[in-house]
Motif scaffolding. Structure first.
Motif, PDB file in Angstrom:
ATOM      1  N   ILE A 110       0.865  -1.186   0.000  1.00  0.00           N
ATOM      2  CA  ILE A 110       0.000   0.000   0.000  1.00  0.00           C
ATOM      3  C   ILE A 110       0.901   1.236   0.000  1.00  0.00           C
ATOM      4  O   ILE A 110       1.877   1.299   0.743  1.00  0.00           O
ATOM      5  N   ALA A 111       0.551   2.195  -0.841  1.00  0.00           N
ATOM      6  CA  ALA A 111       1.359   3.409  -0.961  1.00  0.00           C
ATOM      7  C   ALA A 111       0.583   4.631  -0.454  1.00  0.00           C
ATOM      8  O   ALA A 111      -0.587   4.809  -0.782  1.00  0.00           O
ATOM      9  N   ASP A 112       1.225   5.446   0.346  1.00  0.00           N
ATOM     10  CA  ASP A 112       0.713   6.759   0.764  1.00  0.00           C
ATOM     11  C   ASP A 112      -0.720   6.742   1.286  1.00  0.00           C
ATOM     12  O   ASP A 112      -1.538   7.587   0.902  1.00  0.00           O
ATOM     13  N   PRO A 113      -1.086   5.839   2.180  1.00  0.00           N
ATOM     14  CA  PRO A 113      -2.485   5.792   2.639  1.00  0.00           C
ATOM     15  C   PRO A 113      -2.912   7.028   3.408  1.00  0.00           C
ATOM     16  O   PRO A 113      -4.105   7.290   3.551  1.00  0.00           O
ATOM     17  N   GLU A 114      -1.938   7.815   3.887  1.00  0.00           N
ATOM     18  CA  GLU A 114      -2.280   9.012   4.666  1.00  0.00           C
ATOM     19  C   GLU A 114      -2.681  10.192   3.790  1.00  0.00           C
ATOM     20  O   GLU A 114      -3.163  11.209   4.298  1.00  0.00           O
ATOM     21  N   PHE A 115      -2.520  10.083   2.487  1.00  0.00           N
ATOM     22  CA  PHE A 115      -2.798  11.213   1.598  1.00  0.00           C
ATOM     23  C   PHE A 115      -4.284  11.223   1.226  1.00  0.00           C
ATOM     24  O   PHE A 115      -4.739  10.455   0.381  1.00  0.00           O
ATOM     25  N   VAL A 116      -5.031  12.111   1.840  1.00  0.00           N
ATOM     26  CA  VAL A 116      -6.464  12.252   1.581  1.00  0.00           C
ATOM     27  C   VAL A 116      -6.731  13.677   1.129  1.00  0.00           C
ATOM     28  O   VAL A 116      -6.354  14.630   1.806  1.00  0.00           O
ATOM     29  N   HIS A 176      -9.085   9.815  -2.227  1.00  0.00           N
ATOM     30  CA  HIS A 176      -7.929   9.191  -1.589  1.00  0.00           C
ATOM     31  C   HIS A 176      -6.780   9.150  -2.585  1.00  0.00           C
ATOM     32  O   HIS A 176      -6.876   8.494  -3.620  1.00  0.00           O
ATOM     33  N   MET A 177      -5.706   9.843  -2.276  1.00  0.00           N
ATOM     34  CA  MET A 177      -4.573   9.907  -3.189  1.00  0.00           C
ATOM     35  C   MET A 177      -3.671   8.678  -3.054  1.00  0.00           C
ATOM     36  O   MET A 177      -2.912   8.361  -3.967  1.00  0.00           O
ATOM     37  N   GLY A 178      -3.728   8.003  -1.915  1.00  0.00           N
ATOM     38  CA  GLY A 178      -2.966   6.781  -1.736  1.00  0.00           C
ATOM     39  C   GLY A 178      -3.785   5.568  -2.126  1.00  0.00           C
ATOM     40  O   GLY A 178      -4.875   5.684  -2.682  1.00  0.00           O
ATOM     41  N   GLY A 179      -3.268   4.379  -1.836  1.00  0.00           N
ATOM     42  CA  GLY A 179      -4.018   3.169  -2.151  1.00  0.00           C
ATOM     43  C   GLY A 179      -3.102   1.994  -2.467  1.00  0.00           C
ATOM     44  O   GLY A 179      -1.937   1.965  -2.047  1.00  0.00           O
TER      45      GLY A 179
END
Length: 372
Positions: A228-234, A344-347
């Protein structure tokens, strides 16, 4: 536990029937596809895809390179530059695809595609359908095309519960009914799965997303071992209409592009000292500015009275519908707005072809994060 099984030999299984899932199914035709929809196909609670505009460098004074540069600047230097350029370069062809499928984008009086400006874009490159009806129009056109494509089988009103793997390779999916909680699980064997399940908006108190955008796609991929990449980017949309509706209605950015302004309860343009682009600053900057005004007790409003006429119902049907429900006339009153979880920018980390770190698993749309 009892369960039902569905034969999907040779099928690619796509989970999610928003724009990403529908478009993927159509692009794979005539390869056999099974498409899983959380709702009746084409239905959405006016979530983020239903209220979206679309951007493409199609005008003579624009280029994909300029479009990509705007994306990179808006992302504070954290954007994958190669992925941004590929997306921008591909955009005009995808607009042509949508036109062939029947999406009636707004046009100028001479017949050219009409464009407007939105936040963080240096030129006009936003295409719309009836102002803010763009997402609905695209979903409807794609849904009609999917229903007319013999190679696509649709399973409606089911959500994914688990990704089934063996020795790190995708083997299938476990689904459950989104209508009947007592129904037996549904097992689908599949060697190729595309997750297009959307975002995570309903993990937040206020969101523009439909109820099934709850992060389940990313969660089942993570449980199966996917990177999972960058899950904090919302990303928060700065101008969601306040009033307690769920999902929160988006007040389209194209209104600000047309000249609508952000003011507080005193009538002050609070974005003036915050950014050179003022109300068309990047979304995170505008969202912070709005939250600062709300936190200080001054409130935040989009004043579109100089932009909207009495034909607002025809020009911005979704905005008109939301305002009527709130008892507000946007041609005579400023619209109360606040930030809401939007995208959601991550995922699931994918490469440029959509492949995840698990063999047999691809991801597309909001659930994915391109990490080239």
């Amino acid at each position: 536990m009892n369960h039902h099984q569905i034969e999907t030999s040779g099928h690619v299984v796509i989970v999610g029937a928003g724009i990403a899932g529908l478009f993927c199914a159509l692009k794979l035709a005539p390869q056999p596809v099974t498409l899983i929809s959380a709702t009746t196909l084409g239905e959405d609670s006016f979530g983020s895809t239903m209220q979206a505009d679309i951007a493409a460098a199609i005008s003579a004074d624009d280029t994909p390179q300029a479009h990509a540069a705007d994306m990179i600047a808006a992302g504070g230097g954290l954007v994958e530059a190669a992925a941004a350029l590929e997306l921008a370069t591909d955009a005009a062809a995808r607009i042509e695809d949508l036109i062939r499928l029947g999406v009636a984008f707004d046009r100028e009086y001479r017949g050219e595609l009409a464009t407007s400006r939105a936040a963080a874009h240096s030129v006009q490159r936003i295409l719309s359908v009836r102002g803010d009806f763009t997402g609905q129009a695209i979903v409807t056109a794609l849904t009609n095309a999917v229903r007319a494509t013999p190679s696509i089988r649709v399973i409606e009103n089911h959500v994914v519960d688990a990704l089934l793997t063996e020795h790190g390779v995708v083997r299938g999916l476990k689904l459950r009914s989104s209508e009947d909680g007592s129904a037996a699980p549904l097992l689908i064997a599949a060697g190729a799965v595309v997750l297009a399940t959307g975002g995570i908006g309903h993990l937040f108190a206020t969101t523009t997303n439909p109820s099934h955008a709850n992060g389940i796609g990313m969660a089942i991929a993570a449980r199966a071992g996917a990177i999972i990449a960058d899950p904090e980017f919302v990303q928060f949309h700065p101008t969601a209409m306040t009033g307690g509706r769920d999902p929160a209605p988006v007040v389209t950015e194209s209104l600000r592009g047309a000249g609508a302004i952000l003011v507080n309860r005193r009538g002050q343009r609070f974005m003036l000292p915050r950014h050179p682009l003022v109300d068309l600053a990047p979304r995170d900057t505008v969202a912070r500015g709005i939250m600062a005004e709300i936190s200080a007790g001054r409130g935040a409003f989009l004043d579109a009275r100089d932009v909207l006429d009495d034909d607002v119902a025809a020009r911005y049907p979704i905005l008109h519908r939301a305002c009527v429900a709130r008892g507000l006339d946007p041609t005579r009153q400023p619209i109360p707005v606040a930030p809401a979880a939007h995208f959601h920018m991550g995922g699931i980390a994918i490469d440029a072809c959509g492949r995840s770190s698990i063999e047999g698993l691809w991801a597309a749309g909001e659930v994915a994060a391109t990490a080239t």
